[in-house]
Design an enzyme around this catalytic site. Structure first.
Site, PDB file in Angstrom:
ATOM      1  CB  ALA A   1    -111.069  80.361  11.975  1.00 13.04           C
ATOM      2  CB  ALA A   2    -114.275  79.777   7.648  1.00 12.70           C
TER       3      ALA A   2
ATOM      4  CE  LYS B   1    -112.409  66.106   5.343  1.00  9.35           C
ATOM      5  NZ  LYS B   1    -112.280  64.631   5.374  1.00  9.35           N
TER       6      LYS B   1
ATOM      7  CG  ASP C   1    -106.603  78.484  12.826  1.00 12.32           C
ATOM      8  OD1 ASP C   1    -105.469  78.496  12.334  1.00 12.32           O
ATOM      9  OD2 ASP C   1    -107.084  77.495  13.412  1.00 12.32           O
TER      10      ASP C   1
END
Length: 442
Positions: free
Chosen positions: A144-145, A138, A187
């Site tokens: 990155a999270a 999305k 990010d």
């Protein structure tokens, strides 16, 4: 954060009873301004979203990584024999490509390998459970999270001291060298340092962090999912990045750097310290724009040799849009800095004057993405719908986010009226496109 495996059913099923675990979380991010200009040294403005990745780890008796994702329906459990995992990043990438589930698990395994190699620490076997509400594809940094949460958890488990931006840099290295995605650092920095209701300004040279900026009351940045899967690993993103560095190489050589020396210069030795975003638009137009012709990779190699970016691959038979891809970060840096100054001076008294200017900067950024080749008809549709609503709706600006080519569109709206207008636009977009599994980020 230390927890016990008995604290939830999922943890108990995966880890067993009475095991001490380390758990860390990290959010996805909304790219408000800056986007792909990060790798060219631009200022960017990022905001965390409420969706986040949670990684829980515990020590394993075997010299093995046992990784499970709660968000994948098939091939969601991977076992990696650490004695067989190559230490070399390129070899590890190839090894993991041949393992079932390696496509998603490589983000986690890459973090483990990079942390072990770069910090020269002996790490043993681990059980790793991953759960993320950050939607994949999305354009809101699901990868990155997960990377940042993984590194935070491992670092806490082994009491590894990482300085302020060291962890995001390790996460980026894992994605660049093990996963094989040529992303910038934006990010990972945003996921690690972002705070709710604030914008994080980053000058990506590579990691100059500025004070967080409060988002003024009544101003909202929301995201509308286009339904088109975004991937920075796609060929178009890599080609746009390569074209920008081709432009920088032409500019550097026009300023006297020989094509034989272009690979050898450090940023401090390079014109504009190695970053396109340090060139002003007026200087670009007067001195360089007419020298930047689009061309095939083989012609560039013949005339200019190579580029300074180690993550760029020049493909001989690809036609590169050098002018637009070089121009984008130069103008984007000006747009972001202007947007930031207007934001800092925004008030209830002057919002009707300043917000239209800020919105125009977002619309310009979106069109610049399109010129680079990273647009998409569905994100264009959302931006055009936002434009058509007009300022009276409370919707002032919209742009594609992150790496482009689909993903999410960021809208800037004012007041509850603007927020409701954005939600109505989202509902209308769903109706027109007949897509039901879309996400509204707020």
């Amino acid at each position: 954060m230390k927890i016990n495996s008995d604290s939830s059913t999922n943890l108990q099923k995966f880890f067993g009873n009475n095991q001490t675990l380390t758990q860390a979380s990290s959010p996805g991010r909304m790219d408000v301004m800056g986007g792909i200009a990060d790798y060219s040294g631009s200022m960017v403005l990022q905001m965390p979203i409420k969706e986040k990745a949670i990684v829980t780890i515990g020590l394993r008796n075997y010299n093995q990584l046992h990784i499970k994702s709660l968000d994948i329906s098939s091939n969601n459990e991977v076992y990696i024999d650490l004695d067989a995992l190559p230490n070399d990043y390129k070899e590890a990438k190839q090894y993991l490509q041949n393992i079932e589930g390696g496509d998603w698990a490589t983000y986690i395994i890459g973090c483990y390998l990079v942390l072990k190699n770069e910090k020269k620490i002996k790490l043993g076997g681990l059980d790793i459970l991953v759960e993320s509400s950050v939607p994949v594809g999305k354009g809101v940094s699901s990868s990155a999270a997960i990377e940042v949460a993984t590194l935070k958890a491992i670092a806490e488990l082994f009491s590894i001291d990482l300085q302020r931006t060291e962890l995001p840099k390790l996460a980026q290295k894992a994605e660049n060298l093990v996963v094989g995605v040529p992303c910038g650092l934006m990010d990972q920095l945003a996921s690690f340092l972002g705070e709710n209701n604030k914008l994080l300004p980053i000058l990506c040279q590579p990691d100059k962090i500025f004070d967080l900026v409060d988002i003024p009351k009544n101003l909202y940045f929301v995201g509308i999912d286009s339904g088109v899967r975004h991937s920075v690993g796609g060929a178009s993103y890599g080609e746009v990045r390569t074209a920008a560095f081709m432009g920088y190489s032409i500019i550097a050589q026009k300023m006297g750097v020989s094509k034989e020396k272009i690979h050898e210069l450090s940023n401090k030795e390079s014109p504009f310290e190695g970053f396109l975003s340090n060139i002003s638009p007026s200087m670009y137009e007067s001195n360089f724009a007419r020298s930047l012709n689009s061309m095939y990779g083989k012609d560039f190699i013949h005339d200019f040799g190579g580029v300074t970016d180690k993550l760029s691959t020049i493909k001989p038979d690809v036609f590169y849009n050098i002018n637009a891809c070089t121009q984008h970060p130069i103008y984007e840096n000006l747009r972001v800095n202007t947007f930031l100054e207007l934001l800092k001076n925004l008030s209830n008294q002057n919002h009707t004057t300043l917000l239209p200017i800020m919105g125009e900067l977002m619309f310009q950024s979106h069109e610049s993405y399109n010129k680079c080749g990273l647009g998409n008809e569905m994100t264009d549709k959302i931006v055009n719908m936002a434009h058509s609503e007009g300022f009276e709706s409370g919707i002032y600006g919209a742009k594609i986010t992150g790496g482009g080519s689909g993903g999410t569109v960021c809208l800037m709206v004012y007041g509850e009226h603007g927020l409701n207008s954005a939600k109505n636009l989202f509902a209308e977009y769903q109706r027109q496109t007949n897509q039901v599994d879309l996400v509204f980020f707020e």
